[in-house]
Design a protein around this motif. Structure first.
Motif, PDB file in Angstrom:
ATOM      1  N   PRO A   1       0.818  -1.220   0.000  1.00 27.84           N
ATOM      2  CA  PRO A   1       0.000   0.000   0.000  1.00 27.84           C
ATOM      3  C   PRO A   1       0.851   1.270   0.000  1.00 27.84           C
ATOM      4  O   PRO A   1       0.328   2.348  -0.268  1.00 27.84           O
ATOM      5  N   GLU A   2       2.129   1.132   0.296  1.00 26.05           N
ATOM      6  CA  GLU A   2       3.019   2.297   0.314  1.00 26.05           C
ATOM      7  C   GLU A   2       3.397   2.757  -1.090  1.00 26.05           C
ATOM      8  O   GLU A   2       3.982   3.834  -1.265  1.00 26.05           O
ATOM      9  N   ASN A   3       3.070   1.971  -2.101  1.00 26.08           N
ATOM     10  CA  ASN A   3       3.367   2.354  -3.476  1.00 26.08           C
ATOM     11  C   ASN A   3       2.420   3.471  -3.935  1.00 26.08           C
ATOM     12  O   ASN A   3       1.240   3.475  -3.594  1.00 26.08           O
ATOM     13  N   HIS A   4       2.953   4.377  -4.730  1.00 19.75           N
ATOM     14  CA  HIS A   4       2.147   5.476  -5.273  1.00 19.75           C
ATOM     15  C   HIS A   4       2.401   5.569  -6.776  1.00 19.75           C
ATOM     16  O   HIS A   4       3.559   5.648  -7.212  1.00 19.75           O
ATOM     17  N   ALA A   5       1.336   5.550  -7.542  1.00 14.48           N
ATOM     18  CA  ALA A   5       1.481   5.631  -8.994  1.00 14.48           C
ATOM     19  C   ALA A   5       2.210   6.899  -9.413  1.00 14.48           C
ATOM     20  O   ALA A   5       2.955   6.895 -10.392  1.00 14.48           O
ATOM     21  N   ILE A   6       1.998   7.994  -8.652  1.00 11.58           N
ATOM     22  CA  ILE A   6       2.624   9.262  -9.023  1.00 11.58           C
ATOM     23  C   ILE A   6       4.143   9.158  -9.059  1.00 11.58           C
ATOM     24  O   ILE A   6       4.809   9.814  -9.859  1.00 11.58           O
ATOM     25  N   SER A   7       4.700   8.294  -8.215  1.00  9.53           N
ATOM     26  CA  SER A   7       6.162   8.159  -8.164  1.00  9.53           C
ATOM     27  C   SER A   7       6.702   7.400  -9.371  1.00  9.53           C
ATOM     28  O   SER A   7       7.892   7.461  -9.670  1.00  9.53           O
ATOM     29  N   LYS A   8       5.827   6.663 -10.068  1.00  4.25           N
ATOM     30  CA  LYS A   8       6.237   5.890 -11.241  1.00  4.25           C
ATOM     31  C   LYS A   8       5.728   6.519 -12.535  1.00  4.25           C
ATOM     32  O   LYS A   8       5.984   6.000 -13.618  1.00  4.25           O
ATOM     33  N   PHE A   9       5.041   7.661 -12.413  1.00  2.00           N
ATOM     34  CA  PHE A   9       4.307   8.195 -13.557  1.00  2.00           C
ATOM     35  C   PHE A   9       5.206   8.984 -14.504  1.00  2.00           C
ATOM     36  O   PHE A   9       6.038   9.794 -14.090  1.00  2.00           O
ATOM     37  N   SER A  10       5.009   8.720 -15.790  1.00  7.57           N
ATOM     38  CA  SER A  10       5.650   9.494 -16.848  1.00  7.57           C
ATOM     39  C   SER A  10       4.647   9.636 -17.983  1.00  7.57           C
ATOM     40  O   SER A  10       4.149   8.621 -18.510  1.00  7.57           O
ATOM     41  N   PHE A  11       4.338  10.868 -18.341  1.00 15.82           N
ATOM     42  CA  PHE A  11       3.298  11.107 -19.345  1.00 15.82           C
ATOM     43  C   PHE A  11       3.674  10.438 -20.661  1.00 15.82           C
ATOM     44  O   PHE A  11       4.765  10.646 -21.194  1.00 15.82           O
ATOM     45  N   ASP A  12       2.775   9.614 -21.172  1.00 14.66           N
ATOM     46  CA  ASP A  12       2.998   8.853 -22.397  1.00 14.66           C
ATOM     47  C   ASP A  12       2.237   9.526 -23.538  1.00 14.66           C
ATOM     48  O   ASP A  12       1.029   9.327 -23.700  1.00 14.66           O
ATOM     49  N   SER A  13       2.926  10.317 -24.324  1.00 14.25           N
ATOM     50  CA  SER A  13       2.261  11.096 -25.376  1.00 14.25           C
ATOM     51  C   SER A  13       1.614  10.215 -26.431  1.00 14.25           C
ATOM     52  O   SER A  13       0.522  10.521 -26.930  1.00 14.25           O
ATOM     53  N   LYS A  14       2.260   9.117 -26.772  1.00 20.89           N
ATOM     54  CA  LYS A  14       1.703   8.230 -27.789  1.00 20.89           C
ATOM     55  C   LYS A  14       0.400   7.605 -27.312  1.00 20.89           C
ATOM     56  O   LYS A  14      -0.598   7.580 -28.036  1.00 20.89           O
ATOM     57  N   LYS A  15       0.423   7.088 -26.084  1.00 22.00           N
ATOM     58  CA  LYS A  15      -0.786   6.468 -25.535  1.00 22.00           C
ATOM     59  C   LYS A  15      -1.868   7.535 -25.307  1.00 22.00           C
ATOM     60  O   LYS A  15      -3.057   7.274 -25.508  1.00 22.00           O
ATOM     61  N   ALA A  16      -1.436   8.741 -24.915  1.00 19.82           N
ATOM     62  CA  ALA A  16      -2.403   9.821 -24.714  1.00 19.82           C
ATOM     63  C   ALA A  16      -3.132  10.136 -26.008  1.00 19.82           C
ATOM     64  O   ALA A  16      -4.351  10.348 -26.016  1.00 19.82           O
ATOM     65  N   LYS A  17      -2.398  10.145 -27.103  1.00 19.73           N
ATOM     66  CA  LYS A  17      -3.019  10.426 -28.406  1.00 19.73           C
ATOM     67  C   LYS A  17      -4.070   9.376 -28.741  1.00 19.73           C
ATOM     68  O   LYS A  17      -5.161   9.698 -29.215  1.00 19.73           O
ATOM     69  N   GLU A  18      -3.767   8.116 -28.471  1.00 15.72           N
ATOM     70  CA  GLU A  18      -4.720   7.047 -28.753  1.00 15.72           C
ATOM     71  C   GLU A  18      -5.988   7.209 -27.905  1.00 15.72           C
ATOM     72  O   GLU A  18      -7.106   7.030 -28.397  1.00 15.72           O
TER      73      GLU A  18
END
Length: 998
Positions: A130-147
């Motif tokens: 539960p100590e894991n946070h997605a924000i710490s692993k997050f990197s904006f994916d422009s290609k996936k965002a476009k899809e």
């Protein structure tokens, strides 16, 4: 004279069929300043139920300033007239891994299991994070965002999809021009759970679904204990879990059965999960509704099977064929039952598939308003963000779609997707839709042409004399250009066609030939056939009749598979006349006797009975017995072994009952009415048992024997000391080590029980609670056993702690210690004639049951096998041959005696007034190999009837034929199909290990 732009002429000069094209794109209006932007004359869906015709949407600084039909437009406003077009809130995906790379399994490692955690300062189990946070692993994916943007999504709730407790998710706006301060709407948007282990750790526990459930329960208990300040050590995982408890709790269940299991855990601790379903919720909609949970629904509906191969199609299970037909109706069924749900792109190969899949749900009856709610207001509400996203009210983010019309119409195009006021052009809204079928003539030849695909990526098919011509097409700024191979394709020369498409439906322009000649080009558009689908779409447009056929939904049965009931059978008043009745009581076998059943109980036994309300069954020449009881079974369970550690007393088979196991029905056909589903023998102290009645069609909870005694599985011998494993890390490794393990655990349980009874504060430990029940004689032990020395050992350990072993199961050397078993008071549940399948059964003999019985041991014959269990009547008969047991006593080996061993003989096991009406009507002597169970009845309900079975076989054959025909039609229409993969049903035994992918 035709005027062609200079840039297009330059392009044509260098056009090649294989050339990479480039045209400047019309990006429409961009808001590069802080002025207002007003979109006028649009049909605006402020919410799914609040719709404004000819309205205005006013935005500024990434938010909605106003929306409606009477909006005052400030002076410093850029006005965009989108008359005839529609505006919708952008979609929200509540279950995503956008921008978060899924952890990968570490390479290396051997067969040796890992029992201890790899981390210090955290919870003892690596799969709890539960100590894991997605924000710490997050990197904006422009290609996936476009899809995602092109599919209509503006916001996603992303998380690390790994582990049983996965930590917190992050709410992200798909604003391709915003920094993290804009795209991150909520750093910790929810806490995520699943039943699946992390790939980053090889820690073996839990190794089953029931183990995952037990781990979660213990975690919640530990968190409560920790929150009260009772822990002497710091635990970062539990601290994080407690900090996150006020967030939205989202559970990745992935199936209807697991959804109900997750809800069961949540209910125990007052937690209402939002549940990611599996698309099969419609199968048990009443039970799903009773969870009171909101669901996240995937739309990865199955493709039809390729059933052209007649032999392969025979191997298809009816349940798999039905799934193709029924799954698209799942959202409608939930909507009709007022169950809150949101949609997700989860499990789709690409967001491009989303619209076609969603359209299928709408074709199957889901209203468009509900579909829009499930993509906008519902996920926003579930996330507690209704004021910010999912609508176009004042103050909400300017997240919206501009479309050509109804977003759920197949022909509608998404033109633009605005997120936080940032524009993404999906299709140029100023471009004319020229897709369709055309015909034209050039130099005396007739041509047919089809333009299809996305407007930004048109493709063309041109034929002449039924021969396909190579072609490549570009469309930009109302100009269409096509390069078509000449008739002589070997020359690699092209005819170039250029047309302006700003007016009318037909194409007018010029044709430029390789020799430099020019002529007028005119292509006439044919009919109105829709070519709105892209090359990646899964379906072609169908005519009205085809749509009606596709929408036909096969009715759900209980269970939803072959031999399921359209309606659950009802309890009846039954009168059996002139039967040979095997009472299993002092009356013995009664000839030409009547038995009356009422309200699920046996109410009368005698001759010449009558009851005007009863259904009379002529049993002349037939035998009526109590139902067969299997003391040791492994059917009807989704998990059997939790072998991740040497004791798994905390797990329970009741958590993983599989109400869809066809072996339930097969056992009914063999006269079986009650079974004990035992944990496997992977460890000395196994899990808790489930005693169930085989009420085919009922849900898992309703199968459990009401007020059944508490049992647990223990094991001795080769399995628990891991004789055939490569691991040397888990204790015990020897038979003497097994003895010491029991002493250690019962010593701990004794101390735990004493502390609990003292009234002092104590940390609740589920494992110790169960072992304490044994010490307090509240729970009984069924022990897997073979060798006499170990049998003696466990009886002595039990006597040391002042309790008795209830049953030795297998007990193949019981004949050697039968006198000591009688002295201890333990029963024996054995095989009729199994031997030599492993070293420790070398001394097994077929006379074992008879010798134990003659010594005074309560003896049962069990199956431990899904195949043998449906012919236990024949297994019992072997004791007549081997040992001279009387027929009545042999019959008790599979009826009354197992009932005694399970402490349910006051309810079942014999035909006696007041007992449950669990009965079997046999066509012949029940110990005969020729005997067939004609009716198997549980509590007055006929769950198996041999005549009804014949009818069901005919119905199954007919339904399969209908579904195969529908699948052939689907393939002929060009729909995608999937290959048939033959599925083998796992036959579970004591040593069955769950698959890692639970």
């Amino acid at each position: 004279m035709l005027r062609i732009p200079l840039r297009l002429l330059l392009f044509l000069c260098s056009f090649s069929l294989l050339a990479q094209e480039y045209f400047p794109k019309n990006d429409g209006v961009k808001t590069t300043n802080s002025n207002y932007t007003a979109f006028t004359n649009a049909k605006i869906y402020i919410t799914p139920s609040q719709i404004i015709d000819n309205g205005t949407l006013l935005i500024k600084d990434g938010k909605v300033v106003a929306s409606g039909s009477q909006v005052t437009i400030p002076k410093n406003t850029t006005i965009v007239n989108i008359e005839g077009k529609s505006i919708y809130p952008s979609f929200i995906d509540i279950f995503s891994d956008f921008g978060v790379e899924k952890p990968k399994r570490e390479s290396g490692g051997g067969r040796s299991p890992q029992y201890n955690p790899t981390r210090t300062g955290y919870y003892w189990n690596d799969h709890v994070m539960p100590e894991n946070h997605a924000i710490s692993k997050f990197s904006f994916d422009s290609k996936k965002a476009k899809e995602l943007l092109e599919a209509g999504f503006g916001v996603v709730n992303t998380h690390i999809q790994d582990g049983i407790v996965r930590g917190t998710g992050t709410l992200v706006a798909l604003n391709t021009e915003g920094g993290n301060d804009m795209t991150i709407l909520e750093q910790n948007s929810g806490q995520y759970f699943s039943f699946s282990k992390s790939v980053t750790s090889r820690q073996s526990y839990p190794g089953s679904i029931m183990g995952s459930m037990a781990l979660l329960r213990q975690l919640y208990l530990d968190a409560e204990w920790y929150a009260k300040g009772n822990s002497s050590t710091k635990d970062l995982s539990i601290e994080a879990l407690n900090q996150n408890k006020n967030l939205v709790q989202i559970f990745d269940a992935g199936s209807r059965a697991n959804a109900l299991r997750a809800d069961k855990v949540g209910d125990q601790f007052g937690i209402q999960y939002i549940i990611l379903g599996g698309g099969d919720e419609y199968e048990r909609i009443n039970e799903v509704k009773a969870t009171n949970a909101a669901f996240i629904l995937p739309v990865d509906f199955q493709d039809a099977y390729d059933v052209e191969n007649v032999y392969l199609s025979q191997s298809l299970a009816l349940s798999d064929m039905r799934a193709w037909n029924q799954e698209p109706s799942n959202p409608k069924v939930l909507a009709d039952n007022n169950i809150t749900f949101a949609f997700t792109t989860h499990d789709l190969k690409s967001p491009k598939e989303f619209k076609a899949k969603l359209m299928k749900a709408i074709e199957y009856g889901l209203s468009k308003e509900k579909a829009l709610e499930a993509l906008t207001t519902t996920p926003a509400k579930l996330l507690g963000k209704s004021s910010e996203i999912g609508n176009l009210n004042k103050g909400a983010y300017a997240n919206f779609l501009i479309t050509s019309g109804d977003i759920f119409d197949k022909k509608t195009k998404v033109y633009e997707n605005w997120v936080q006021g940032t524009q993404t052009v999906v299709n140029d809204m100023n471009s004319k839709d020229i897709r369709g079928d055309y015909e034209f003539n050039l130099a005396g030849e007739s041509y047919k042409m089809t333009l299809k695909g996305e407007l930004s990526k048109l493709s063309s098919e041109i034929t002449s004399d039924d021969k396909k011509r190579g072609s490549k097409v570009s469309y930009d700024d109302d100009w269409l250009s096509i390069a078509m191979t000449t008739k002589d394709s070997t020359t690699q020369e092209f005819v170039r066609l250029v047309a302006n498409v700003s007016q009318g439906n037909n194409l007018n322009g010029k044709a430029l030939f390789p020799n430099g000649n020019e002529m007028t080009f005119y292509a006439k558009k044919l009919g109105s056939k829709s070519t709105d689908k892209t090359d990646d779409d899964q379906e072609k447009d169908d005519d009205e009749d085809d749509d009606i056929k596709v929408k036909k939904v096969i009715p759900v049965t209980y269970p939803n598979m072959a031999y399921g009931f359209k309606e659950l059978p009802k309890q009846e008043t039954l009168l059996f006349k002139n039967a040979t009745v095997w009472t299993n009581e002092s009356e013995g076998i009664l000839e030409q006797t009547d038995v009356l059943v009422k309200n699920g109980k046996i109410v009368k036994i005698g001759k010449n009975l009558s009851d005007s309300s009863a259904t009379v069954i002529d049993a002349t020449g037939k035998h009526l017995t109590s139902g067969v009881i299997d003391e040791h079974s492994h059917i009807a369970a989704a998990s059997i072994n939790e072998g991740g550690q040497n004791s798994s007393a905390e797990v329970s088979i009741e958590d993983v009952i599989d109400d869809e196991d066809i072996d339930i029905y097969r056992n009914l056909a063999g006269g079986v009415t009650t079974i004990q589903i035992l944990h496997g023998s992977a460890n000395p102290i196994g899990g808790r048992s489930a005693i169930i009645k085989l009420k085919w069609g009922e849900d898992a909870q309703d199968l459990i024997f009401k007020d059944s005694p508490k049992f647990i599985k223990f094991a001795l011998g080769e399995n628990v000391k891991q004789s055939n494993w490569s691991s040397f890390e888990r204790f015990p490794q020897t038979r003497m080590g097994v003895e010491q393990l029991y002493i250690d655990y019962f010593s701990r349980a004794k101390a735990y029980d004493a502390l609990k009874k003292s009234g002092k504060p104590y940390r609740k430990d589920i494992e110790m609670e169960v072992l304490s029940e044994i010490l307090n004689k509240e729970r009984f032990i069924s022990c897997h056993s073979y060798v006499q020395s170990e049998i003696n050992m466990l009886m002595k350990v039990a006597e040391q702690f002042n309790f008795n072993i209830n049953t030795f199961t297998h007990i193949l050397e019981g004949y050697k210690v039968a006198d000591k078993m009688v002295e201890h008071g333990v029963g024996g549940s054995t095989f009729s004639d199994w031997w030599a399948y492993k070293y420790e059964v070398n001394d097994a003999i077929p006379y074992n049951a008879a010798i134990m019985h003659n010594a005074g041991v309560v003896v049962a014959i069990n199956s431990d096998d899904g195949e043998m269990s449906r012919r236990l009547n024949q297994e019992a008969a072997k004791s007549v041959k081997y040992g001279g047991i009387s027929e009545e006593d042999a019959w008790k080996f599979v009826t009354l005696n197992p009932a005694k061993l399970l402490h349910i003989d006051d309810k079942v096991g014999s035909i006696k007034v007041g007992k449950d009406a669990d009965l079997v009507l046999w066509s012949d002597h029940p110990l005969s190999i020729y005997a067939k169970a004609e009716k198997t009845i549980i509590e007055g309900v006929t769950y198996f009837d041999i005549k009804r079975d014949e009818m069901m076989r005919s119905q199954i054959k007919k339904e399969k034929a209908e579904l195969i025909n529908e699948m052939l039609l689907a393939k002929n229409k060009g729909l995608k199909t999937q290959p048939i993969k033959k599925k083998e049903k796992d036959q579970m035994h004591c040593d069955y290990i769950d698959h890692e992918s639970h």
